[in-house]
Design a protein around this motif. Structure first.
Motif, PDB file in Angstrom:
ATOM      1  N   THR A  29      34.676  -3.353  18.006  1.00 51.16           N
ATOM      2  CA  THR A  29      35.902  -3.294  17.213  1.00 51.16           C
ATOM      3  C   THR A  29      35.840  -2.044  16.338  1.00 51.16           C
ATOM      4  O   THR A  29      34.829  -1.330  16.313  1.00 51.16           O
ATOM      5  N   GLU A  30      36.898  -1.807  15.608  1.00 51.65           N
ATOM      6  CA  GLU A  30      36.905  -0.655  14.697  1.00 51.65           C
ATOM      7  C   GLU A  30      35.876  -0.816  13.587  1.00 51.65           C
ATOM      8  O   GLU A  30      35.392   0.169  13.025  1.00 51.65           O
ATOM      9  N   ASP A  31      35.545  -2.077  13.253  1.00 51.54           N
ATOM     10  CA  ASP A  31      34.617  -2.349  12.153  1.00 51.54           C
ATOM     11  C   ASP A  31      33.165  -2.421  12.601  1.00 51.54           C
ATOM     12  O   ASP A  31      32.249  -2.441  11.771  1.00 51.54           O
ATOM     13  N   GLY A  32      32.929  -2.498  13.895  1.00 55.94           N
ATOM     14  CA  GLY A  32      31.575  -2.639  14.409  1.00 55.94           C
ATOM     15  C   GLY A  32      31.574  -3.508  15.652  1.00 55.94           C
ATOM     16  O   GLY A  32      32.632  -3.797  16.227  1.00 55.94           O
ATOM     17  N   ILE A  33      30.407  -3.938  16.058  1.00 53.88           N
ATOM     18  CA  ILE A  33      30.283  -4.785  17.245  1.00 53.88           C
ATOM     19  C   ILE A  33      30.080  -6.227  16.803  1.00 53.88           C
ATOM     20  O   ILE A  33      29.096  -6.554  16.119  1.00 53.88           O
ATOM     21  N   LYS A  34      31.012  -7.086  17.177  1.00 53.52           N
ATOM     22  CA  LYS A  34      30.894  -8.501  16.833  1.00 53.52           C
ATOM     23  C   LYS A  34      29.783  -9.132  17.677  1.00 53.52           C
ATOM     24  O   LYS A  34      29.549  -8.732  18.818  1.00 53.52           O
ATOM     25  N   VAL A  35      29.128 -10.126  17.134  1.00 54.62           N
ATOM     26  CA  VAL A  35      28.104 -10.875  17.851  1.00 54.62           C
ATOM     27  C   VAL A  35      28.746 -12.153  18.383  1.00 54.62           C
ATOM     28  O   VAL A  35      29.458 -12.842  17.635  1.00 54.62           O
ATOM     29  N   VAL A  82      27.906 -17.920  19.739  1.00 48.62           N
ATOM     30  CA  VAL A  82      26.774 -18.744  20.142  1.00 48.62           C
ATOM     31  C   VAL A  82      25.443 -18.095  19.760  1.00 48.62           C
ATOM     32  O   VAL A  82      24.421 -18.786  19.622  1.00 48.62           O
ATOM     33  N   LEU A  83      25.441 -16.775  19.541  1.00 50.60           N
ATOM     34  CA  LEU A  83      24.197 -16.068  19.216  1.00 50.60           C
ATOM     35  C   LEU A  83      23.961 -15.910  17.718  1.00 50.60           C
ATOM     36  O   LEU A  83      22.841 -15.577  17.303  1.00 50.60           O
ATOM     37  N   VAL A  84      24.985 -16.124  16.905  1.00 49.31           N
ATOM     38  CA  VAL A  84      24.847 -15.901  15.457  1.00 49.31           C
ATOM     39  C   VAL A  84      23.708 -16.714  14.841  1.00 49.31           C
ATOM     40  O   VAL A  84      22.934 -16.184  14.034  1.00 49.31           O
ATOM     41  N   PRO A  85      23.530 -18.004  15.232  1.00 47.29           N
ATOM     42  CA  PRO A  85      22.389 -18.748  14.673  1.00 47.29           C
ATOM     43  C   PRO A  85      21.040 -18.128  15.044  1.00 47.29           C
ATOM     44  O   PRO A  85      20.046 -18.337  14.332  1.00 47.29           O
ATOM     45  N   TYR A  86      20.985 -17.391  16.124  1.00 43.02           N
ATOM     46  CA  TYR A  86      19.741 -16.756  16.560  1.00 43.02           C
ATOM     47  C   TYR A  86      19.535 -15.391  15.913  1.00 43.02           C
ATOM     48  O   TYR A  86      18.398 -14.994  15.659  1.00 43.02           O
ATOM     49  N   THR A  87      20.634 -14.653  15.674  1.00 39.24           N
ATOM     50  CA  THR A  87      20.496 -13.313  15.107  1.00 39.24           C
ATOM     51  C   THR A  87      20.426 -13.317  13.580  1.00 39.24           C
ATOM     52  O   THR A  87      19.743 -12.494  12.973  1.00 39.24           O
ATOM     53  N   GLY A  88      21.170 -14.241  12.972  1.00 44.06           N
ATOM     54  CA  GLY A  88      21.259 -14.243  11.519  1.00 44.06           C
ATOM     55  C   GLY A  88      22.315 -13.277  10.995  1.00 44.06           C
ATOM     56  O   GLY A  88      22.486 -13.119   9.788  1.00 44.06           O
ATOM     57  N   PHE A  89      23.052 -12.621  11.886  1.00 47.67           N
ATOM     58  CA  PHE A  89      24.152 -11.750  11.482  1.00 47.67           C
ATOM     59  C   PHE A  89      25.248 -11.850  12.541  1.00 47.67           C
ATOM     60  O   PHE A  89      24.985 -12.250  13.686  1.00 47.67           O
ATOM     61  N   ASP A  90      26.462 -11.522  12.129  1.00 48.59           N
ATOM     62  CA  ASP A  90      27.601 -11.649  13.053  1.00 48.59           C
ATOM     63  C   ASP A  90      28.275 -10.333  13.380  1.00 48.59           C
ATOM     64  O   ASP A  90      29.281 -10.300  14.079  1.00 48.59           O
ATOM     65  N   LEU A  91      27.724  -9.231  12.865  1.00 53.99           N
ATOM     66  CA  LEU A  91      28.329  -7.934  13.103  1.00 53.99           C
ATOM     67  C   LEU A  91      27.255  -6.846  13.092  1.00 53.99           C
ATOM     68  O   LEU A  91      26.347  -6.845  12.255  1.00 53.99           O
TER      69      LEU A  91
END
Length: 423
Positions: free
Chosen positions: A403-409, A412-421
């Protein structure tokens, strides 16, 4: 490899089926049968000589016991001749068996009846498609530019440390990679697969067992000092865990999973189709392996396909499934389904998984059998699938989720990464 008795019983059917692979089998199958006839005839002669030699040895023993030394010594000369004959026949038998085995190693698996004829990937059949291709903003980037922009994968550093095809993941890129591995393993474990941590090197017997050797020797990294090979996929050590095994009904079903780095020398051409993560010498993959009774293997294959469909639905990536034609089918496979993710920024499909049933082809090499309900020993069926190979999945996520703001996660992976962008 194919079983000689099946070749003998189904020669014409095999010749016809192998034509789907553009493999002319008639002369080589005839040579196999001739060598097998010679092997069997030599074995009969050898068995007869050994039986006669054993009979005479017992007779000589009785003669010495009864004091008939002269007679015993005369017969002893005959056993000496028999030993010479048996030695010559043993050598002839070993040579014939070696020639037969070498020839069998060159014959690919017989395609399943559903495999379409064809000469290349252009003849593969699309059998399923799901997901909407996202509409990206003008100026959207391919993943190799995104990796540089957000400093998450360093291709130049990998080239410096090792060479082309060995990227360095860093920061949120490394964490996203680790998240995908853990998520894939968790999905497999929840589906009933047992997780294994496996050796990254195999011996020659393992490569022969699953069919990478001698067919793909040029694509494997060979450590000559130890005569070991770097694994091209976790399928090889995971399936070879069962080499030389006799299973029973209670052992089934066998469902294994494992994460490993994989090593392949095949990368080397140039252009956008192999740029960035599209083709690598080292890449991460979570593998599924199943060992099934023949009557259950195609239901198991369908189950593996559904498992991967579920993962891609979770990731919300547009994908399609292809049934590979004979000309694109792997050497050991009877039937293969390829999964491809659509890369919006590259405007092309990227293969991210292959799911295959090898039927008895690998099991025959592995000497992997089970005792059926009637007490007969029968070869099992082996299956494997990538669930999933990470580079192109990661490429698809980076490109389709930008996206213009960055790459969304993906959610389903957010609990594994700890970040959403990734920004």
């Amino acid at each position: 490899m194919l079983q000689v008795n099946n070749i003998r019983e189904n020669k014409q059917e095999f010749i016809k089926a192998l034509k789907k692979r553009n493999f002319e089998a008639e002369s080589i199958l005839e040579e196999v049968l001739q060598l097998d006839e010679k092997r069997r005839a030599t074995q009969v002669k050898l068995d007869d000589i050994l039986a006669e030699s054993n009979r005479l040895s017992k007779e000589i023993g009785m003669m010495f016991k009864n004091g008939e030394h002269q007679k015993a010594n005369l017969i002893k000369e005959k056993t000496g001749n028999l030993k010479e004959d048996s030695k010559a026949l043993s050598e002839e038998l070993s040579e014939t068996v070696a020639k037969l085995e070498t020839l069998l190693y060159t014959i690919p698996n017989v395609p399943h009846e559903s495999v379409p004829a064809g000469t290349s990937e252009d003849d593969n059949e699309e059998i399923f498609k799901e997901g909407d291709v996202p509409v990206l903003a003008e100026g959207s980037l391919p993943h190799w530019d995104l990796a540089k922009k957000y400093d998450i994968i360093d291709f130049e550093l990998g080239n410096k440390v090792t060479g082309a095809g060995f990227p360095v993941y860093k920061g949120k890129g490394a964490r996203l990679q680790r998240a995908l591995i853990t998520y894939f393993l968790d999905k497999a474990i929840d589906a009933g697969y047992t997780e294994y941590q496996l050796p990254l090197m195999i011996n020659e017997a393992s490569g022969l067992g699953t069919g990478q050797l001698p067919d793909k020797e040029g694509q494997m990294y060979h450590i000559t000092a130890d005569d070991l090979y770097m694994i091209p996929t976790a399928e090889v050590p995971m399936t070879n865990m069962y080499r030389d095994r006799l299973l029973t009904d209670k052992d089934f079903p066998i469902a294994s999973t494992g994460y490993t780095p994989c090593f392949r020398r095949e990368a080397g051409s140039y252009g956008a189709h192999v740029r960035g993560l599209n083709r690598l010498h080292q890449f991460d993959k979570v593998e599924l392996v199943r060992i099934e009774k023949p009557e259950d293997s195609y239901a198991a294959l369908d189950n593996m396909v559904e498992h991967i469909k579920d993962i891609l639905a979770d990731l919300k990536l547009p994908y399609r499934i292809l049934r590979l034609c004979g000309g694109d089918l792997g050497f050991t496979s009877a039937l293969t389904y390829d999964f491809e993710v659509f890369s919006t920024a590259q405007d092309r499909w990227l293969e991210i998984s292959s799911v295959s049933n090898f039927e008895t082809f690998q099991a025959n090499r592995l000497k992997l059998r089970y005792k059926n309900k009637e007490g007969r020993k029968e070869l099992v069926h082996t299956l494997n699938g990538s669930a999933l190979a990470l580079p192109r999945v990661l490429a698809g996520i980076l490109e389709n989720y930008q996206t213009e703001d960055g790459i969304k996660v993906p959610d389903v992976l957010v609990p594994y990464t700890g970040f959403d962008l990734i920004d």
